[in-house]
Design a protein around this motif. Structure first.
Motif, PDB file in Angstrom:
ATOM      1  N   LEU A 135     -19.137 -55.347 -31.216  1.00 40.44           N
ATOM      2  CA  LEU A 135     -19.886 -54.219 -30.667  1.00 40.44           C
ATOM      3  C   LEU A 135     -21.328 -54.626 -30.394  1.00 40.44           C
ATOM      4  CD1 LEU A 135     -18.788 -51.486 -33.212  1.00 40.44           C
ATOM      5  CD2 LEU A 135     -18.015 -51.662 -30.871  1.00 40.44           C
ATOM      6  N   GLY A 136     -21.917 -54.016 -29.399  1.00 44.57           N
ATOM      7  CA  GLY A 136     -23.336 -54.240 -29.158  1.00 44.57           C
ATOM      8  C   GLY A 136     -23.770 -53.576 -27.873  1.00 44.57           C
ATOM      9  N   ALA A 137     -25.045 -53.201 -27.815  1.00 46.14           N
ATOM     10  CA  ALA A 137     -25.591 -52.618 -26.595  1.00 46.14           C
ATOM     11  C   ALA A 137     -25.638 -53.682 -25.500  1.00 46.14           C
ATOM     12  CB  ALA A 137     -26.994 -52.063 -26.871  1.00 46.14           C
ATOM     13  N   ARG A 138     -26.085 -53.290 -24.346  1.00 48.46           N
ATOM     14  CA  ARG A 138     -26.172 -54.243 -23.233  1.00 48.46           C
ATOM     15  C   ARG A 138     -27.022 -55.453 -23.615  1.00 48.46           C
ATOM     16  NH1 ARG A 138     -24.460 -53.737 -18.137  1.00 48.46           N
ATOM     17  NH2 ARG A 138     -23.672 -51.698 -17.460  1.00 48.46           N
ATOM     18  N   GLY A 139     -26.534 -56.633 -23.211  1.00 43.75           N
ATOM     19  CA  GLY A 139     -27.324 -57.840 -23.376  1.00 43.75           C
ATOM     20  C   GLY A 139     -27.314 -58.433 -24.765  1.00 43.75           C
ATOM     21  N   THR A 140     -26.367 -58.039 -25.613  1.00 44.48           N
ATOM     22  CA  THR A 140     -26.392 -58.519 -26.990  1.00 44.48           C
ATOM     23  C   THR A 140     -25.501 -59.732 -27.224  1.00 44.48           C
ATOM     24  OG1 THR A 140     -24.824 -56.738 -27.492  1.00 44.48           O
ATOM     25  CG2 THR A 140     -27.122 -56.368 -28.066  1.00 44.48           C
ATOM     26  N   GLY A 141     -24.987 -60.354 -26.170  1.00 49.45           N
ATOM     27  CA  GLY A 141     -24.265 -61.612 -26.314  1.00 49.45           C
ATOM     28  C   GLY A 141     -22.770 -61.488 -26.467  1.00 49.45           C
ATOM     29  N   LYS A 142     -22.192 -60.360 -26.094  1.00 49.74           N
ATOM     30  CA  LYS A 142     -20.753 -60.165 -26.284  1.00 49.74           C
ATOM     31  C   LYS A 142     -19.943 -61.074 -25.360  1.00 49.74           C
ATOM     32  CE  LYS A 142     -21.126 -55.798 -25.321  1.00 49.74           C
ATOM     33  NZ  LYS A 142     -22.583 -55.833 -25.075  1.00 49.74           N
ATOM     34  N   THR A 143     -20.321 -61.123 -24.090  1.00 49.19           N
ATOM     35  CA  THR A 143     -19.601 -61.982 -23.155  1.00 49.19           C
ATOM     36  C   THR A 143     -19.800 -63.450 -23.496  1.00 49.19           C
ATOM     37  OG1 THR A 143     -19.757 -60.342 -21.377  1.00 49.19           O
ATOM     38  CG2 THR A 143     -19.358 -62.620 -20.725  1.00 49.19           C
ATOM     39  N   ALA A 144     -21.011 -63.824 -23.923  1.00 47.16           N
ATOM     40  CA  ALA A 144     -21.266 -65.202 -24.339  1.00 47.16           C
ATOM     41  C   ALA A 144     -20.393 -65.570 -25.530  1.00 47.16           C
ATOM     42  CB  ALA A 144     -22.742 -65.381 -24.682  1.00 47.16           C
ATOM     43  N   LEU A 145     -20.160 -64.613 -26.412  1.00 54.56           N
ATOM     44  CA  LEU A 145     -19.274 -64.860 -27.549  1.00 54.56           C
ATOM     45  C   LEU A 145     -17.871 -65.204 -27.065  1.00 54.56           C
ATOM     46  CD1 LEU A 145     -18.545 -64.709 -30.597  1.00 54.56           C
ATOM     47  CD2 LEU A 145     -18.139 -62.273 -30.254  1.00 54.56           C
ATOM     48  N   LEU A 146     -17.349 -64.416 -26.119  1.00 55.59           N
ATOM     49  CA  LEU A 146     -16.010 -64.702 -25.591  1.00 55.59           C
ATOM     50  C   LEU A 146     -15.981 -66.024 -24.851  1.00 55.59           C
ATOM     51  CD1 LEU A 146     -14.667 -61.245 -24.343  1.00 55.59           C
ATOM     52  CD2 LEU A 146     -14.570 -62.281 -26.616  1.00 55.59           C
ATOM     53  N   ASP A 147     -17.045 -66.351 -24.122  1.00 56.35           N
ATOM     54  CA  ASP A 147     -17.109 -67.640 -23.429  1.00 56.35           C
ATOM     55  C   ASP A 147     -16.963 -68.791 -24.416  1.00 56.35           C
ATOM     56  OD1 ASP A 147     -17.526 -66.377 -21.012  1.00 56.35           O
ATOM     57  OD2 ASP A 147     -19.705 -66.574 -21.078  1.00 56.35           O
ATOM     58  N   ARG A 164     -19.584 -54.626 -39.425  1.00 60.97           N
ATOM     59  CA  ARG A 164     -20.070 -55.778 -40.151  1.00 60.97           C
ATOM     60  C   ARG A 164     -21.059 -56.590 -39.322  1.00 60.97           C
ATOM     61  NH1 ARG A 164     -19.703 -54.588 -44.779  1.00 60.97           N
ATOM     62  NH2 ARG A 164     -19.233 -56.651 -45.640  1.00 60.97           N
ATOM     63  N   GLN A 165     -21.945 -57.282 -40.008  1.00 58.78           N
ATOM     64  CA  GLN A 165     -22.885 -58.191 -39.367  1.00 58.78           C
ATOM     65  C   GLN A 165     -22.300 -59.601 -39.377  1.00 58.78           C
ATOM     66  OE1 GLN A 165     -25.821 -57.131 -38.016  1.00 58.78           O
ATOM     67  NE2 GLN A 165     -25.264 -55.052 -38.603  1.00 58.78           N
ATOM     68  N   PRO A 166     -22.729 -60.480 -38.452  1.00 55.65           N
ATOM     69  CA  PRO A 166     -22.227 -61.860 -38.481  1.00 55.65           C
ATOM     70  C   PRO A 166     -22.389 -62.525 -39.843  1.00 55.65           C
ATOM     71  CG  PRO A 166     -23.354 -61.459 -36.413  1.00 55.65           C
ATOM     72  CD  PRO A 166     -23.562 -60.224 -37.262  1.00 55.65           C
ATOM     73  N   ALA A 167     -23.457 -62.178 -40.555  1.00 54.07           N
ATOM     74  CA  ALA A 167     -23.683 -62.776 -41.873  1.00 54.07           C
ATOM     75  C   ALA A 167     -22.642 -62.323 -42.898  1.00 54.07           C
ATOM     76  CB  ALA A 167     -25.084 -62.420 -42.374  1.00 54.07           C
ATOM     77  N   ASP A 168     -21.918 -61.248 -42.627  1.00 55.50           N
ATOM     78  CA  ASP A 168     -20.915 -60.739 -43.561  1.00 55.50           C
ATOM     79  C   ASP A 168     -19.557 -61.419 -43.405  1.00 55.50           C
ATOM     80  OD1 ASP A 168     -22.753 -58.809 -44.460  1.00 55.50           O
ATOM     81  OD2 ASP A 168     -22.148 -57.405 -42.890  1.00 55.50           O
ATOM     82  N   VAL A 169     -19.362 -62.115 -42.293  1.00 55.66           N
ATOM     83  CA  VAL A 169     -18.023 -62.567 -41.928  1.00 55.66           C
ATOM     84  C   VAL A 169     -17.421 -63.498 -42.969  1.00 55.66           C
ATOM     85  CG1 VAL A 169     -16.733 -63.950 -40.250  1.00 55.66           C
ATOM     86  CG2 VAL A 169     -18.327 -62.199 -39.462  1.00 55.66           C
ATOM     87  N   PRO A 195      -6.493 -51.152 -38.992  1.00 58.85           N
ATOM     88  CA  PRO A 195      -6.074 -52.063 -37.921  1.00 58.85           C
ATOM     89  C   PRO A 195      -7.240 -52.625 -37.103  1.00 58.85           C
ATOM     90  CG  PRO A 195      -5.859 -49.825 -37.166  1.00 58.85           C
ATOM     91  CD  PRO A 195      -6.343 -49.739 -38.596  1.00 58.85           C
ATOM     92  N   TRP A 196      -8.484 -52.271 -37.469  1.00 58.48           N
ATOM     93  CA  TRP A 196      -9.646 -52.728 -36.708  1.00 58.48           C
ATOM     94  C   TRP A 196     -10.586 -53.517 -37.620  1.00 58.48           C
ATOM     95  CZ3 TRP A 196      -9.032 -51.298 -31.707  1.00 58.48           C
ATOM     96  CH2 TRP A 196      -8.295 -50.140 -31.435  1.00 58.48           C
ATOM     97  N   TYR A 197     -11.240 -54.505 -37.053  1.00 62.54           N
ATOM     98  CA  TYR A 197     -12.352 -55.163 -37.732  1.00 62.54           C
ATOM     99  C   TYR A 197     -13.527 -55.123 -36.755  1.00 62.54           C
ATOM    100  CZ  TYR A 197     -15.202 -58.652 -40.164  1.00 62.54           C
ATOM    101  OH  TYR A 197     -16.228 -59.299 -40.823  1.00 62.54           O
ATOM    102  N   LEU A 198     -14.530 -54.308 -37.059  1.00 64.52           N
ATOM    103  CA  LEU A 198     -15.660 -54.107 -36.164  1.00 64.52           C
ATOM    104  C   LEU A 198     -16.814 -55.017 -36.570  1.00 64.52           C
ATOM    105  CD1 LEU A 198     -15.697 -50.227 -35.744  1.00 64.52           C
ATOM    106  CD2 LEU A 198     -14.315 -51.952 -34.558  1.00 64.52           C
ATOM    107  N   LEU A 199     -17.355 -55.710 -35.597  1.00 61.46           N
ATOM    108  CA  LEU A 199     -18.415 -56.678 -35.827  1.00 61.46           C
ATOM    109  C   LEU A 199     -19.586 -56.325 -34.919  1.00 61.46           C
ATOM    110  CD1 LEU A 199     -19.088 -59.428 -37.232  1.00 61.46           C
ATOM    111  CD2 LEU A 199     -18.218 -60.519 -35.157  1.00 61.46           C
TER     112      LEU A 199
END
Length: 661
Positions: A39-51, A322-327, A344-348
């Protein structure tokens, strides 16, 4: 904002640790896995994560969909499953070719141009479709046409016995070779029910009401997951050592939500584990998460806040995303039973780079870690990944540590000969999720300390005809709200978004009915009336009324009061709130000249000391006010000077001064 792939920092725990855990197959077996949503607002690196994940998983079966491209935003799950299956069924080095015979047959039947009002003609057509004796995986264009040609008559009533019929279909199709569908329809075993009628029913119900279409989608999901489970059994089990992967970008769209809902429901319905990892991204909140996750998450360091109706299972409180530091902690080697909180969900939640992350990103532009630029970037953007990336790209080659004020000029430089400057481009990018009607209200509301002011239409004169609650929900759903620490958490705008909105407010003409002066005056009077004196002084300082702020802050230094430790703690907290006020001072002026102009000379030494300290802090706390930190020595000296002869509380003033050494 720039559209190229952004450098990815601070997410190794996700791209390596979490992904490696999810795609692994301990003992060669499938296990229950949640749908992971970044999850994240616009520009927070979601697409870069998938890349990054796609690059790491290039050699295992994977597929990717972006719901905001290629008209997929409103597609039905059955169409999207076909697209995913095409990519997953490619030839993969170690894994071979995954086959989807059940799904292909469902797609062919759905798109068959048969006359459903004439059952005999329809059956002849179905027989011909599956009699071609060709590998269906090779007929990509024909199958794509299938989902566009779905025709038939609308049903007169609801479809009965659907779960039983679905089970019958899947058991019947298991007789077919996993690579191709050959022979004729008579090869299907006879038994209770009629498979031919059922297959024709799929085509009919696909054009029915919502309930019928959802039932067809459910059948496709059942077929898709059943095919995957079968592909990992038998002779193929030894070489298919890692799970398949599906990457879904911008899954907040209608099509994305329908697909995720259908997949999670199909998993629940079957009760069987499958070899599929689903990693999705979303910049909006999905109501399906309300019962197990908290929507508004606290700012870093704030106490955790949940809804009053927090859902509990086995004594466990469901957490905020969760935050990346929690993973790493969340996904330690699983015990015999996986943590139920992640199903059934894990939200990051993405969206906040640490100071160290910003240093690492700036180092990629050959900026020395010890320079002031990374700190400036972090303060300006509050760690928003897209903003950090764009700003560092724009100013890195112009940064001169001897001329830190040049950073302000760089941010106002056009990106090209005809385009907007960087801050304007950032504004346009971040605000595109909000309607044209709501943007003026957002600009006005940005003046307030927190979003409580949204619920006082008489103060901000909100123009949204649907009411202030809609704007609050819009901000929350687009993940632009934060919960600040308090006895009852205060929800505030994300600092970057607020900074951009405040610039818009400052640019309004003085005769605008909701100009900077009029809005801050209304806010000040509102807080004053309700006994929130510190908040009122905050708005006084925004109105450049330094005298009012100083008059309040000098009260604890009266001769009749002891400046002890509790008094010093309270005073510093109030100082922090007041000097956090926004300003619309000229950004081209030298910071020290600004202090000299607005602080001036007080009636006595204490008044003068406080005025200089307050104004210096006020300007320095604006990232664009003093990017070079030229006021640090003024602030340090101000605290030390104020601490002289103040009793035990002076210890805290001296300690605060050391921050600016």
């Amino acid at each position: 904002m720039a559209s190229e792939v952004r450098p990815l920092v601070g997410l190794a725990a996700v791209t390596h640790g979490l992904v490696d855990h999810l795609v692994s197959r301990p003992d060669g077996e499938s296990r229950p896995l949640p749908v992971v949503v970044a999850l994240g607002a616009r520009g927070t690196g979601k697409t870069a994560l998938l890349d990054t994940v796609a690059a790491r998983c290039a050699d295992i079966p994977h597929a990717r969909l972006d719901f905001e491209r290629h008209d997929r935003a409103g597609s039905r799950p059955r169409e999207l499953l076909g697209q995913l299956a095409f990519d997953l069924s490619r030839q993969w080095k170690q894994f071979g070719r995954l086959a989807f015979p059940r799904l292909w047959l469902c797609m062919l039947v759905l798109g068959a141009p048969v006359e459903l009002q004439d059952r005999r003609a329809a059956l002849r057509k179905l027989h011909a479709l599956v009699a071609k004796n060709q590998p269906l995986e090779q007929n990509r264009e024909a199958i794509v046409d299938v989902v566009r040609l779905a025709g038939g008559i609308a049903p007169a009533g609801g479809l009965q016995g659907w779960p039983e019929a679905t089970d019958l279909l899947l058991r019947g199709l298991s007789w077919y070779d996993r690579r191709r569908l050959v022979g004729k329809m008579r090869a299907l075993p006879a038994g209770a029910g009629n498979h031919e009628d059922f297959l024709l029913e799929i085509a009919k119900r696909a054009q029915g009401d919502d309930e019928d279409r959802e039932a067809v989608d459910a059948t496709f999901c059942d077929a898709f997951l059943a095919d995957l489970r079968r592909a990992y059994t038998g002779l193929n089990r030894s070489r298919r050592t890692l799970n398949s992967l599906v990457l879904l970008d911008n899954a907040h769209t209608e099509g994305g939500r329908l697909l995720l809902s259908a997949l999670t429901e199909a998993r629940r319905r079957s009760g069987e584990a499958d070899p599929l990892v689903v990693l999705a991204t979303s910049r909006e909140w999905n109501p399906e998460w309300n019962e197990s996750w908290s929507l508004l998450t606290p700012h870093r360091g704030a106490p955790e806040h949940r809804r009053p109706t927090t859902h509990r299972t086995s004594g466990l409180s469901w957490p905020a995303p969760r935050q990346p530091a929690d993973v790493d902690g969340d996904w330690r080697p699983e015990p015999s039973r996986p943590d139920p909180r992640w199903h059934p969900w894990y939200l990051l939640e993405l969206g906040t780079l640490s100071k160290d992350d910003v240093v690492a990103l700036a180092a990629g532009r050959e900026i020395h870690p010890a320079s002031r630029l990374p700190g400036f970037l972090h303060r300006l953007t509050d760690g928003h990944p897209g903003a950090v990336t764009d700003v560092v790209a724009a100013v890195a080659h112009r940064y001169d540590p001897r001329r830190p004020g040049a950073l302000r000029t760089a941010l106002r430089t056009r990106l090209d000969d005809a385009g907007p400057d960087l801050l304007t481009a950032m504004r346009d990018y971040l605000l595109q999720d909000f309607t044209t009607a709501s943007r003026p209200d957002l600009v006005t509301a940005s003046a307030a300390l927190d979003v409580e002011m949204l619920f006082h239409k008489e103060i901000l004169d909100l123009r949204n005809p649907a009411g202030e609650g809609v704007l609050f929900k819009e901000l929350g759903d687009h993940l632009w709200l934060r919960a600040e620490p308090a006895v009852s958490p205060q929800y505030v705008l994300h600092p970057l978004l607020r900074r951009i909105l405040l610039q818009e407010l400052a640019s309004r003409a003085d005769d605008h009915p909701l100009s900077w002066t009029r809005v801050h005056t209304r806010c000040r009077d509102f807080y004053e009336k309700n006994g929130r004196v510190v908040a009122a002084r905050y708005h006084d300082l925004a109105l450049e009324n330094v005298a009012a702020a100083v008059a309040h802050l000098r009260e604890p230094f009266g001769e009749a009061r002891e400046f002890d430790l509790p008094t010093a703690e309270t005073w510093l907290a109030e100082l922090d709130v007041i000097t956090a006020a926004p300003n619309r001072l000229a950004k081209a002026a030298e910071p020290y000249d600004q202090v000299q102009r607005h602080a001036g000379e007080g009636d006595d030494d204490l008044g003068t000391q406080l005025a200089w300290l307050v104004v210096a802090l006020w300007i320095a706390r604006d990232p664009l006010g003093d990017p070079g930190g030229t006021l640090d020595s003024t602030i340090e000296g101000g605290f030390h000077q104020l601490a002289q002869g103040r009793g035990r509380g002076s210890i805290l003033l001296h300690e605060r001064a050391e921050r600016y050494r």
